[in-house]
Design an enzyme around this catalytic site. Structure first.
Site, PDB file in Angstrom:
ATOM      1  CG  HIS A  72      17.467  -3.208  10.586  1.00 45.17           C
ATOM      2  ND1 HIS A  72      16.719  -3.009   9.807  1.00 45.17           N
ATOM      3  CD2 HIS A  72      17.774  -3.597  11.746  1.00 45.17           C
ATOM      4  CE1 HIS A  72      15.893  -3.034  10.437  1.00 45.17           C
ATOM      5  NE2 HIS A  72      16.414  -4.156  12.031  1.00 45.17           N
ATOM      6  CE1 TYR A 200      14.800  -0.515   2.116  1.00 45.79           C
ATOM      7  CE2 TYR A 200      14.394   0.963   0.743  1.00 45.79           C
ATOM      8  CZ  TYR A 200      14.822   0.772   1.653  1.00 45.79           C
ATOM      9  OH  TYR A 200      15.522   1.660   2.953  1.00 45.79           O
ATOM     10  N   PRO A 292      12.153   9.291  -1.108  1.00 47.27           N
ATOM     11  CG  PRO A 292      10.413   8.544  -0.304  1.00 47.27           C
ATOM     12  CD  PRO A 292      10.930   9.717  -0.986  1.00 47.27           C
ATOM     13  CE  LYS A 296      22.923   6.986   2.332  1.00 49.34           C
ATOM     14  NZ  LYS A 296      21.833   6.254   2.336  1.00 49.34           N
ATOM     15  CE1 TYR A 384      18.470   1.514   2.295  1.00 44.65           C
ATOM     16  CE2 TYR A 384      19.587   1.609   4.459  1.00 44.65           C
ATOM     17  CZ  TYR A 384      17.986   1.244   3.799  1.00 44.65           C
ATOM     18  OH  TYR A 384      17.010   1.353   4.142  1.00 44.65           O
TER      19      TYR A 384
HETATM   20  C1  PHB Z   1      10.749   4.504   6.861  1.00 50.47           C
HETATM   21  O1  PHB Z   1      10.825   3.770   8.370  1.00 50.47           O
HETATM   22  O2  PHB Z   1      10.171   5.316   7.384  1.00 50.47           O
HETATM   23  C2  PHB Z   1      11.475   4.697   5.783  1.00 50.47           C
HETATM   24  C3  PHB Z   1      12.113   3.620   5.579  1.00 50.47           C
HETATM   25  C4  PHB Z   1      13.489   3.753   4.909  1.00 50.47           C
HETATM   26  C5  PHB Z   1      12.920   4.038   3.627  1.00 50.47           C
HETATM   27  C6  PHB Z   1      12.273   5.754   3.710  1.00 50.47           C
HETATM   28  C7  PHB Z   1      11.123   5.147   5.022  1.00 50.47           C
HETATM   29  O3  PHB Z   1      13.544   4.205   2.677  1.00 50.47           O
END
Ligand code: PHB
Ligand code: APR
Length: 389
Positions: A72, A200, A292, A296, A384
């Site tokens: 990605h 997000y 989450p 990280k 990130y």
């Molecule tokens: C996930 O795919 O479970 C996931 C991805 C990004 C995040 C948190 C969880 O920031």
């Protein structure tokens, strides 16, 4: 039994450390409270930083990740019914790999089996002894029998609820914590992702995240109340709420299907200092928790392991104590930066029930500034994809 490093916990931190040590001829035994199947049943995030991927390669377990993982080059940030791309590739020339933590754990377990590494699953009542001496010991019970492992070092990789951190005297340990007033309700579903990249979403009704595991499996989250139970959220209600938080195009692309996993996770920031006491080292969730939102958790466990593995090879191969003495400070410097980033992403994107109107306007302004400034987007991107070790 005698080994050089006794590792407590067979999560990603313990397994990765064990594999790197084995590869460099340093003997180790892993003691895990649960069964291997139980460990593999846990669903966790799936964003792999370059540094983590490099370490998995170094450990010789990166092949399937490179084959099946999705590269990605950015993420999308959505608010006010519009999406904005943060283009990692264009901003900093880097990317991340989407590959589930469960799969990483599976690859690490297979690598350990192939290398002949010993793992004791279902080890009960693990306890640490004489950790401030140079001959520490770990005791445990298995099938009703008591066992003792004598070692040079103990690696406490046993997660937030483990025994290792609690074995450090209270007078030595300093902890820092923030508990957020909400949780994440997540589902796993065998339907293609909403978009090619992660979305997000910051919305007045609460945060949402459209993530994925593979081109045919989605992982979807919505912010929920801490009082909520999984039973309160049948799939129909989950999708109704998610759709209220997504933009029209995302709603149109959302494919609803029956969830194959559903769980609620509270959000917490936590750091314990120092990360070493005598001959005991803490690594991963045993020492720190991040919410989450920054993806990280796994990556911080990997960077701890990077510093620890280097410290231990310096000790055994170069007869140097320097890495061991520097471990805690080195690891914590990076831990706190990831704590800051995870807190910032969380604060920017969630609905905080106690926020005032002023707080909410600032939150919106933070998002508007982010997507209008190359400098701000670059700061997000470099955190990130992972700060350097
Ligand atoms: C996930 O795919 O479970 C996931 C991805 C990004 C995040 C948190 C969880 O920031
Ligand atoms: N004795 C032995 N093993 C234990 C004990 C104990 N007393 N307590 C906990 N464990 C085991 C757990 O069963 C688990 O398998 O330690 C392991 C810790 O693994 P994780 O919780 O996965 O922690 P870590 O390896 O640090 O991984 C960090 O994975 O858990 C996610 O959110 C976390 O993404 C982050 C990353």
């Amino acid at each position: 039994m005698r080994t050089q490093v006794a590792i407590i916990g067979a999560g990603p931190a313990g397994l990765l450390l064990g594999q790197l040590l084995l590869k460099h001829g340093i003997s180790n035994v892993i003691l895990e409270r649960q069964s291997a199947d139980y460990v593999l049943g846990r669903i966790r995030a799936g964003v792999v930083e370059k540094g983590t991927a490099d370490l998995l390669d170094e450990a010789g377990v990166g092949t399937r990740m490179h084959k099946e993982g999705l590269i990605h080059n950015g993420i999308e940030i959505a608010f006010s019914d519009a999406r904005h791309r943060i283009d990692f590739h264009n901003l900093i020339g880097k990317s991340v790999i989407i590959y589930g933590q469960t799969e990483i754990t599976r690859d690490l377990m297979a690598g350990r089996a192939a290398a002949g590494g010993e793992t004791v699953y279902q080890a009960e009542d693990v306890s640490l002894h004489e950790i401030d001496s140079d001959r520490p010991k770990v005791r445990y019970r298995k099938n009703g029998e008591e066992h003792e492992v004598e070692c040079d070092f103990i690696a406490g990789c046993d997660g937030f609820h483990g025994v290792s951190r609690r074995s450090i005297p209270e007078s030595v340990l300093q902890t820092y914590e923030r508990v957020y007033p909400f949780g994440w309700l997540g589902i796993l579903v065998d339907k293609p992702p909403v978009s090619e990249e992660l979305i997000y979403v910051g919305h007045e009704r609460g945060f949402a995240l459209c993530s994925m595991r593979t081109p045919t499996r989605s992982r979807l989250y919505i912010q929920c109340s801490l009082e909520d139970r999984v039973e309160d959220w049948p799939d129909e209600r989950f999708y109704e709420e998610l759709k209220q938080r997504l933009d029209a195009e995302a709603v149109a692309r959302l494919q609803e299907g029956p969830s194959i996993e559903k769980s609620i996770a509270p959000l917490r920031s936590f750091v314990a200092e120092p990360m070493r006491y005598g001959r005991l080292f803490l690594a991963g969730d045993a020492a720190h928790i991040v919410p989450p939102t920054g993806a990280k958790g796994l990556n911080l466990a990997a960077s701890d392991v990077h510093y620890l593995w280097q410290a231990l090879t310096d000790f055994y191969k170069r007869n140097s104590q320097a890495g061991i003495d520097a471990y805690s400070a080195r690891a914590l410097r990076r831990v706190w930066k990831a704590e800051r980033f995870s807190w910032w992403m969380t604060s920017m994107l969630h609905h905080f029930p106690d926020n005032s109107g002023f707080d909410r306007r600032l939150q919106r302004t933070e998002l508007e500034y982010l997507i209008s400034s190359r400098a701000a987007m670059t700061a997000l991107a470099e955190n990130y994809v992972g700060l350097p070790y």
